[in-house]
Design a protein around this motif. Structure first.
Motif, short mmCIF file in Angstrom:
data_model
loop_
_atom_site.label_atom_id
_atom_site.label_comp_id
_atom_site.label_asym_id
_atom_site.label_seq_id
_atom_site.Cartn_x
_atom_site.Cartn_y
_atom_site.Cartn_z
N ILE A 80 0.82 -1.22 0.00
CA ILE A 80 0.00 0.00 0.00
C ILE A 80 0.85 1.27 0.00
N PRO A 81 1.84 1.43 0.90
CA PRO A 81 2.64 2.67 0.82
C PRO A 81 3.47 2.76 -0.46
N CYS A 82 3.89 1.61 -0.98
CA CYS A 82 4.67 1.61 -2.21
C CYS A 82 3.80 2.09 -3.37
N ILE A 83 2.58 1.60 -3.46
CA ILE A 83 1.66 2.03 -4.52
C ILE A 83 1.29 3.50 -4.33
N ALA A 84 1.06 3.91 -3.10
CA ALA A 84 0.72 5.32 -2.84
C ALA A 84 1.87 6.23 -3.26
N THR A 85 3.10 5.82 -2.97
CA THR A 85 4.26 6.63 -3.38
C THR A 85 4.37 6.70 -4.89
N LEU A 86 4.15 5.58 -5.57
CA LEU A 86 4.18 5.57 -7.03
C LEU A 86 3.13 6.51 -7.60
N LEU A 87 1.91 6.44 -7.10
CA LEU A 87 0.85 7.32 -7.60
C LEU A 87 1.18 8.79 -7.35
N TRP A 88 1.77 9.09 -6.18
CA TRP A 88 2.17 10.46 -5.87
C TRP A 88 3.26 10.94 -6.83
#
Length: 194
Positions: A80-88
């Motif tokens: 989840i944090p990895c995907i959130a960072t990618l989207l950001w």
């Protein structure tokens, strides 16, 4: 062979190539490299990391579904944090990519226009790198040496856009630009003169 170097983006390795001098730079070459770096350094590593965690999490969910000692929560929490960072990073990079593409298009257009001056005996140089900056274009002509700074501004969705030079600043619809190109071209001219 072309290799990467700190003082210039690309240098020719004289031990392996018969070419002794570095090739001339293209219009907007610095912007093109920045654009590539945003993608390669700012998005690709996060995309790969997010993909890895998604695959691991999917695998763990499959193991859970087939009742083989799963632990999907751990991998999901990591994904989840990895995907959130990618989207950001993608969201943040899109604005800069649009801005750089606009600037690149402007530098290419001006560079192609300036190339016509070669027929009159001018020498044209594009994207001359300095320390932390670059000269967009330099024209050497019998009448003098000219530093040309390119600024490409997007058009408004509605209405017209007027550019006015008041002697010190370029104004767009009566508002000074964020970075004064007059100050920039004067500084670039001093640097080139030195």
């Amino acid at each position: 062979m072309i290799i990467r170097n700190n003082s210039s983006f690309y240098r020719i390795d004289p031990l392996k190539s018969p070419i002794k001098a570095n090739p001339l730079r293209n219009p907007g070459e610095s912007l093109n490299h920045r654009l590539q770096n945003i993608f390669l350094d700012g998005i690709v590593p996060y995309f790969i990391a997010a993909l890895c965690f998604v695959l691991i999490a999917a695998w763990e969910w499959i193991r859970w579904y087939t009742q083989t000692s799963p632990n999907p929560v751990l991998f999901t929490v990591m994904a989840i944090p990895c995907i959130a960072t990618l989207l950001w990073k993608i969201y943040k990079g899109r604005k800069e990519v649009k801005r750089i593409k606009l600037g690149l298009a402007g530098e290419l257009a001006v560079g192609q226009f300036l190339e016509r001056l070669r027929a009159q005996g001018s020498h044209i140089f594009h994207d001359i790198p300095g320390k932390g900056f670059n000269l967009d274009h330099v024209v050497i002509h019998s009448s003098g040496i000219y530093v040309i700074e390119t600024k490409t501004l997007s058009k408004p969705d509605r209405g017209e856009s007027k550019l006015v030079y008041d002697g010190n600043h370029i104004l767009k619809n009566s508002t000074a630009l964020d970075r004064n190109p007059i100050t920039q071209v004067r500084a670039n001219s001093r640097w080139l003169r030195e």
